[in-house]
Design an enzyme around this catalytic site. Sequence first.
Site, PDB file in Angstrom:
ATOM      1  N   ARG A  69       0.821  -1.220   0.000  1.00 30.01           N
ATOM      2  CA  ARG A  69       0.000   0.000   0.000  1.00 30.01           C
ATOM      3  C   ARG A  69       0.849   1.262   0.000  1.00 30.01           C
ATOM      4  O   ARG A  69       0.468   2.286   0.551  1.00 30.01           O
ATOM      5  CB  ARG A  69      -0.969   0.032   1.185  1.00 30.01           C
ATOM      6  CG  ARG A  69      -2.066  -1.029   1.116  1.00 30.01           C
ATOM      7  CD  ARG A  69      -3.082  -0.817   2.236  1.00 30.01           C
ATOM      8  NE  ARG A  69      -3.976  -1.966   2.358  1.00 30.01           N
ATOM      9  CZ  ARG A  69      -4.539  -2.354   3.497  1.00 30.01           C
ATOM     10  NH1 ARG A  69      -4.303  -1.691   4.611  1.00 30.01           N
ATOM     11  NH2 ARG A  69      -5.345  -3.389   3.526  1.00 30.01           N
ATOM     12  N   ARG A  89      -3.373   6.354   0.260  1.00 34.34           N
ATOM     13  CA  ARG A  89      -3.896   7.503   0.989  1.00 34.34           C
ATOM     14  C   ARG A  89      -2.886   8.209   1.876  1.00 34.34           C
ATOM     15  O   ARG A  89      -3.147   9.313   2.359  1.00 34.34           O
ATOM     16  CB  ARG A  89      -5.105   7.068   1.825  1.00 34.34           C
ATOM     17  CG  ARG A  89      -6.323   6.706   0.982  1.00 34.34           C
ATOM     18  CD  ARG A  89      -7.413   6.083   1.833  1.00 34.34           C
ATOM     19  NE  ARG A  89      -7.027   4.766   2.323  1.00 34.34           N
ATOM     20  CZ  ARG A  89      -7.731   4.052   3.196  1.00 34.34           C
ATOM     21  NH1 ARG A  89      -8.843   4.561   3.696  1.00 34.34           N
ATOM     22  NH2 ARG A  89      -7.328   2.862   3.569  1.00 34.34           N
ATOM     23  N   ARG A 102      -6.640  11.601  -7.151  1.00 32.14           N
ATOM     24  CA  ARG A 102      -7.845  10.776  -7.062  1.00 32.14           C
ATOM     25  C   ARG A 102      -9.108  11.585  -6.763  1.00 32.14           C
ATOM     26  O   ARG A 102     -10.210  11.028  -6.747  1.00 32.14           O
ATOM     27  CB  ARG A 102      -7.685   9.740  -5.931  1.00 32.14           C
ATOM     28  CG  ARG A 102      -7.035   8.410  -6.287  1.00 32.14           C
ATOM     29  CD  ARG A 102      -7.986   7.397  -6.915  1.00 32.14           C
ATOM     30  NE  ARG A 102      -9.322   7.397  -6.392  1.00 32.14           N
ATOM     31  CZ  ARG A 102      -9.714   6.772  -5.292  1.00 32.14           C
ATOM     32  NH1 ARG A 102      -8.853   6.087  -4.573  1.00 32.14           N
ATOM     33  NH2 ARG A 102     -10.971   6.821  -4.902  1.00 32.14           N
ATOM     34  N   ASP A 106      -6.864  -3.016  -7.195  1.00 30.95           N
ATOM     35  CA  ASP A 106      -7.594  -3.483  -6.019  1.00 30.95           C
ATOM     36  C   ASP A 106      -7.832  -4.973  -6.176  1.00 30.95           C
ATOM     37  O   ASP A 106      -7.934  -5.496  -7.301  1.00 30.95           O
ATOM     38  CB  ASP A 106      -8.924  -2.744  -5.865  1.00 30.95           C
ATOM     39  CG  ASP A 106      -9.593  -3.078  -4.530  1.00 30.95           C
ATOM     40  OD1 ASP A 106      -9.305  -2.382  -3.538  1.00 30.95           O
ATOM     41  OD2 ASP A 106     -10.376  -4.042  -4.485  1.00 30.95           O
ATOM     42  N   TYR A 136     -14.839 -12.536   0.077  1.00 25.88           N
ATOM     43  CA  TYR A 136     -15.620 -11.353  -0.305  1.00 25.88           C
ATOM     44  C   TYR A 136     -16.915 -11.761  -1.003  1.00 25.88           C
ATOM     45  O   TYR A 136     -17.989 -11.212  -0.729  1.00 25.88           O
ATOM     46  CB  TYR A 136     -14.801 -10.450  -1.222  1.00 25.88           C
ATOM     47  CG  TYR A 136     -13.805  -9.584  -0.504  1.00 25.88           C
ATOM     48  CD1 TYR A 136     -14.220  -8.614   0.409  1.00 25.88           C
ATOM     49  CD2 TYR A 136     -12.437  -9.723  -0.730  1.00 25.88           C
ATOM     50  CE1 TYR A 136     -13.310  -7.824   1.074  1.00 25.88           C
ATOM     51  CE2 TYR A 136     -11.516  -8.925  -0.071  1.00 25.88           C
ATOM     52  CZ  TYR A 136     -11.958  -7.976   0.821  1.00 25.88           C
ATOM     53  OH  TYR A 136     -11.062  -7.189   1.489  1.00 25.88           O
TER      54      TYR A 136
END
Length: 357
Positions: free
Chosen positions: A35, A39, A48, A84, A160
Amino acid sequence: MSNEDRSTTAAATAYPLLDAAAGRTPEHRPVWFMRQAGRSLPEYRKVREGIGMLQSCFRPDLVCEITLQPVRRHRTDAAILFSDIVVPLKAAGIDLDIVSGIGPVIEQPVRDAAAVAAMPKLDAAQVEPIAEAVRLLRGELPAGVALIGFSGAPFTLASYLVEGGPSRNHERTKSLMYTEPDTWHALLDALADIAITFLRVQADAGAQAFQLFDSWAGALSLADYRQYVQPHSARVFAALRESAPALPAFHFGVGTGELLGAMGEAGADVVGVDWRVPLDVAAGRVGPGKALQGNLDPATLMADRDTVDAQVRRVVADGDAALAAGATGHVFNLGHGVLPSTDPDALTRVVDLVHAL
């Protein structure tokens, strides 16, 4: 195998990450962060702005820019493709979205044999934008910086799909696994096929390594992992070994300390270790013939500089001990992904210190 023994096996290349993964002695210890593109970077938040997560993953220009951002800032030894875990599912036609503050949400969860039979297959053309992003990146990355592709592992993708989104206990997943094993294995077979196609597209476009993320495998016992999960992950690794034998394969999951040996047996060259298990202990669990990746606790980066430096030195020393215990290489990384509140300057200092050591 000692460092001296390893240095005689083959000459180093221009890519420290690939050397460490292949058991060669790199010019310096390679470092990258899971990652690392995300962010924690103000430039990421800016580029973004107003663009949905999934939308950004299918724009080659944006994928290229976001993937490059941490390399420019931190001077890491690898870039990992910005994407992702659910991108190949979305591309195949599964109705899902990434909801802010929640994560992937599946419109129609897959919970019985009929739903598994109706699972779509992934065609390479459906992820052509990702291939284009890889081609762009290979033309833009600095010399010596390897590009890592990735995919979710069959179990994590299944979790998921069955749960309908993120889950703390994975109760629906385990219920299907235990009560309908034939349906379960059919589901993981389908997801292994999707992962193989997705990774082959990345490899054909120029990815130089790949990581299979089994993010939720730590929810399983060792016996359940071996029976219900390992064969499907092993099929992914075997397929990529056949079609792209030169690509080092990385395998990572969170909370998988008891599974490290079995995860190594699935076929990866490099086994990722989270922060809960020291690297020299992990080397004993994984066994000889594998490199290790990890494993600074991401939360450590919130501490003061002296504390962070001390913890980095500890992980490097553990990595040296792992090499002495039989690991064929050490890639410095965090024990999980970069936390969104991380100071980017802390990451840059970690890279500089690891390279200096």
